[in-house]
Design an enzyme around this catalytic site. Structure first.
Site, PDB file in Angstrom:
ATOM      1  N   TYR A 144       0.857  -1.189   0.000  1.00  0.00           N
ATOM      2  CA  TYR A 144       0.000   0.000   0.000  1.00  0.00           C
ATOM      3  C   TYR A 144       0.887   1.230   0.000  1.00  0.00           C
ATOM      4  O   TYR A 144       1.842   1.312   0.781  1.00  0.00           O
ATOM      5  CB  TYR A 144      -0.896   0.004   1.239  1.00  0.00           C
ATOM      6  CG  TYR A 144      -1.775   1.228   1.368  1.00  0.00           C
ATOM      7  CD1 TYR A 144      -2.837   1.440   0.485  1.00  0.00           C
ATOM      8  CD2 TYR A 144      -1.539   2.171   2.360  1.00  0.00           C
ATOM      9  CE1 TYR A 144      -3.653   2.568   0.612  1.00  0.00           C
ATOM     10  CE2 TYR A 144      -2.351   3.298   2.486  1.00  0.00           C
ATOM     11  CZ  TYR A 144      -3.405   3.493   1.611  1.00  0.00           C
ATOM     12  OH  TYR A 144      -4.203   4.606   1.737  1.00  0.00           O
ATOM     13  N   ASP A 239       9.344   2.955  -0.278  1.00  0.00           N
ATOM     14  CA  ASP A 239       8.300   3.611   0.494  1.00  0.00           C
ATOM     15  C   ASP A 239       8.510   3.207   1.957  1.00  0.00           C
ATOM     16  O   ASP A 239       8.084   2.134   2.389  1.00  0.00           O
ATOM     17  CB  ASP A 239       6.920   3.196  -0.020  1.00  0.00           C
ATOM     18  CG  ASP A 239       5.799   3.864   0.779  1.00  0.00           C
ATOM     19  OD1 ASP A 239       6.112   4.589   1.753  1.00  0.00           O
ATOM     20  OD2 ASP A 239       4.622   3.654   0.426  1.00  0.00           O
ATOM     21  N   LYS A 267       4.304   9.042   8.828  1.00  0.00           N
ATOM     22  CA  LYS A 267       4.052   8.472  10.158  1.00  0.00           C
ATOM     23  C   LYS A 267       5.022   9.016  11.217  1.00  0.00           C
ATOM     24  O   LYS A 267       4.849  10.122  11.670  1.00  0.00           O
ATOM     25  CB  LYS A 267       4.025   6.941  10.058  1.00  0.00           C
ATOM     26  CG  LYS A 267       2.906   6.519   9.085  1.00  0.00           C
ATOM     27  CD  LYS A 267       2.474   5.098   9.093  1.00  0.00           C
ATOM     28  CE  LYS A 267       1.176   4.965   8.313  1.00  0.00           C
ATOM     29  NZ  LYS A 267       1.233   4.170   7.112  1.00  0.00           N
TER      30      LYS A 267
HETATM   31  C1  LIG Z   1       0.502   4.677   5.767  1.00  0.00           C
HETATM   32  C2  LIG Z   1       1.241   4.442   4.521  1.00  0.00           C
HETATM   33  C3  LIG Z   1       1.108   5.302   3.407  1.00  0.00           C
HETATM   34  C4  LIG Z   1       0.102   6.416   3.374  1.00  0.00           C
HETATM   35  O1  LIG Z   1       0.338   7.391   4.302  1.00  0.00           O
HETATM   36  P1  LIG Z   1      -0.873   8.391   4.711  1.00  0.00           P
HETATM   37  O2  LIG Z   1      -0.221   9.354   5.627  1.00  0.00           O
HETATM   38  O3  LIG Z   1      -1.910   7.533   5.350  1.00  0.00           O
HETATM   39  O4  LIG Z   1      -1.363   9.015   3.450  1.00  0.00           O
HETATM   40  C5  LIG Z   1       1.926   5.100   2.323  1.00  0.00           C
HETATM   41  N1  LIG Z   1       2.815   4.088   2.304  1.00  0.00           N
HETATM   42  C6  LIG Z   1       2.963   3.236   3.337  1.00  0.00           C
HETATM   43  C7  LIG Z   1       3.983   2.156   3.260  1.00  0.00           C
HETATM   44  C8  LIG Z   1       2.171   3.372   4.466  1.00  0.00           C
HETATM   45  O5  LIG Z   1       2.292   2.488   5.467  1.00  0.00           O
END
Ligand SMILES: *Cc1c(COP(=O)(O)O)cnc(C)c1O
Length: 431
Positions: A144, A239, A267
């Site tokens: 994701y 990511d 995060k």
């Molecule tokens: C949480 C997450 C996102 C999205 O971040 P948001 O702040 O919720 O838009 C993208 N990539 C990874 C790996 C994530 O865990």
């Protein structure tokens, strides 16, 4: 367990907000029951509006690595707030945060702040496409990367396919440019490059998948992606919105010693306030406006409160032994869970890396989304419900990683394992 206030609030929220929540998984859709409306949180505990307390393994989905309401973070935010909440003009603290990020992640020479992980990944992809002049991207099934159109794609079965839109409202033209391969499958990735290689701008990957449970890379996978990108002139984007500052000092890239061209962060980098970032090689980042021609902007980017929370959090994570402590806590939790499941003959696969963990109700191995989907959803629902009832707040979905914080002490882990013993007994009875 008294839930009347949460029940009432959920009912009210559903009249006002789609599904009663501002992000889907919070609605407990895949586990059932009443989502807890939270009143406050401190350390490893959250408290709902009915006054029930839980040991929290969601940690706001990752950011709360120091525990909730850390006094130093609160103090830093209060101090920043006293000087104003947003200026839409540069501040010195933004460079402080950029320096802190660079210190931790040497692959990042320049970094741009944004407000969410979704924004970070979509901006990194725009940059990769701008730099290479190529249209396509490759992502992995079950990873994701936020909810932007081209990344919101489900996938078929074990072979590399072109993405199909994962949601109404996403035009096929957007996801046509996204190629999907199974996670941990270099053969399929190479095959995709054999077919579309010169059109692929970037591979984007969660170096440790955390949005289909917790699935680490198999040995050689990340190195293989690096080699494929080098061979075909594509960019490698890690990511690390979840894994950066979560699994090791320097993120997954330091842990596995593979250097991406671009990294996305989120995060933890905002310390519980809305902040995220993307960064990487100086020459690539020089293409971002206004230094370069690739446009990206944000009204609240580098917000002073978020920057203050972020810097304070990252600085506290520089203390020696932090990641060893986190890793010890999550592995004690997972090995304790595995032992108890085995004693009852319940198939369970557990994983943990640094401060993140995951478990699947199946025999394993679990190295891909297809394998994660083999886990017993009913067993998870029963386990989840029993844990919650017993005061342990796990992610309300079998496809989410769990998180420990530095506020989770040995006693919290012991209490959690006692609750797990009772929950597994219920799972066993239902089989
Ligand atoms: C949480 C997450 C996102 C999205 O971040 P948001 O702040 O919720 O838009 C993208 N990539 C990874 C790996 C994530 O865990």
């Amino acid at each position: 367990m008294e839930l009347s206030k949460s029940r009432r609030e959920f009912k009210r929220a559903k009249r006002l907000i789609p599904g009663g929540v501002n992000s889907p998984v919070r609605a407990f859709g895949s586990v059932g029951g009443i989502p807890r409306f939270i009143d406050s949180a401190k350390g490893a505990r959250i408290r709902d509006v009915d006054g029930n307390e839980y040991i929290d393994y969601v940690g706001s989905w990752g950011p709360m690595i120091l525990g909730h309401s850390h006094p130093k973070v609160l103090k830093a935010v209060r101090k920043a707030m006293a000087s104003g909440t947003s200026f839409g003009a540069p501040t010195a603290r933004e460079s402080d945060l950029a320096e802190t990020i660079r210190r931790a992640l040497p692959s990042i020479q320049k970094v741009r702040m944004v407000s969410s992980g979704t924004e970070a990944t979509m901006s990194a992809l725009r940059l990769a496409r701008g730099v290479t002049g190529r249209p396509r991207i490759l992502k992995f099934d079950g990873c994701y990367h936020g909810h932007s159109d081209g990344l919101l794609v489900g996938a078929g079965s074990g072979v590399a396919t072109l993405g199909i839109p994962g949601s109404p409202g996403v035009p096929k033209a957007m996801t046509d440019q996204t190629i999907i391969a199974p996670f941990n499958d270099l053969v399929a990735t190479r095959r995709a490059f054999g077919r579309w290689g010169k059109q692929i701008a970037a591979i984007i990957v969660e170096p440790i998948a955390g949005n289909m449970g917790c699935i680490p890379p198999t040995p050689g996978f990340l190195e293989g992606l690096r080699a494929i990108c080098d061979e075909f002139g594509a960019l490698l984007i890690f990511d690390e919105v979840m894994t950066g500052f979560r699994v090791a000092k320097g993120g997954a890239q330091r842990l596995y010693k593979v250097k991406p061209d671009l990294t996305t962060l989120g995060k933890i980098v905002g310390g519980g306030l809305p902040a995220a970032a993307y960064g990487g090689r100086r020459d690539f980042m020089a293409r971002v406006a206004p230094e370069g021609d690739i446009y990206q902007a944000g009204t609240l980017s580098g917000n002073p409160l978020a920057v203050a929370a972020g810097i304070t959090t990252l600085e506290l994570l520089e203390a020696p032994g932090v990641y060893e402590t986190l890793a010890e806590r999550s592995s004690t939790l997972m090995s304790g869970l595995a032992e108890r499941a085995e004693a009852r003959g319940i198939p369970l696969t557990t994983r943990s890396v640094g401060g993140m963990f995951g478990f699947f109700f199946n025999r394993g191995p679990v190295d891909s989304f297809a394998e994660a989907q083999q886990s017993d959803a009913a067993a998870f629902r029963r386990f989840f419900a029993s844990m919650l009832e017993d005061g342990v707040y796990l992610a309300p979905s079998p496809y989410e990683a769990g998180f420990v914080s530095l506020a989770h002490k040995k006693r919290d882990i012991d209490l959690t394992l006692d609750a797990a013993e009772r929950a597994l007994a219920r799972v066993a009875r239902a089989r």
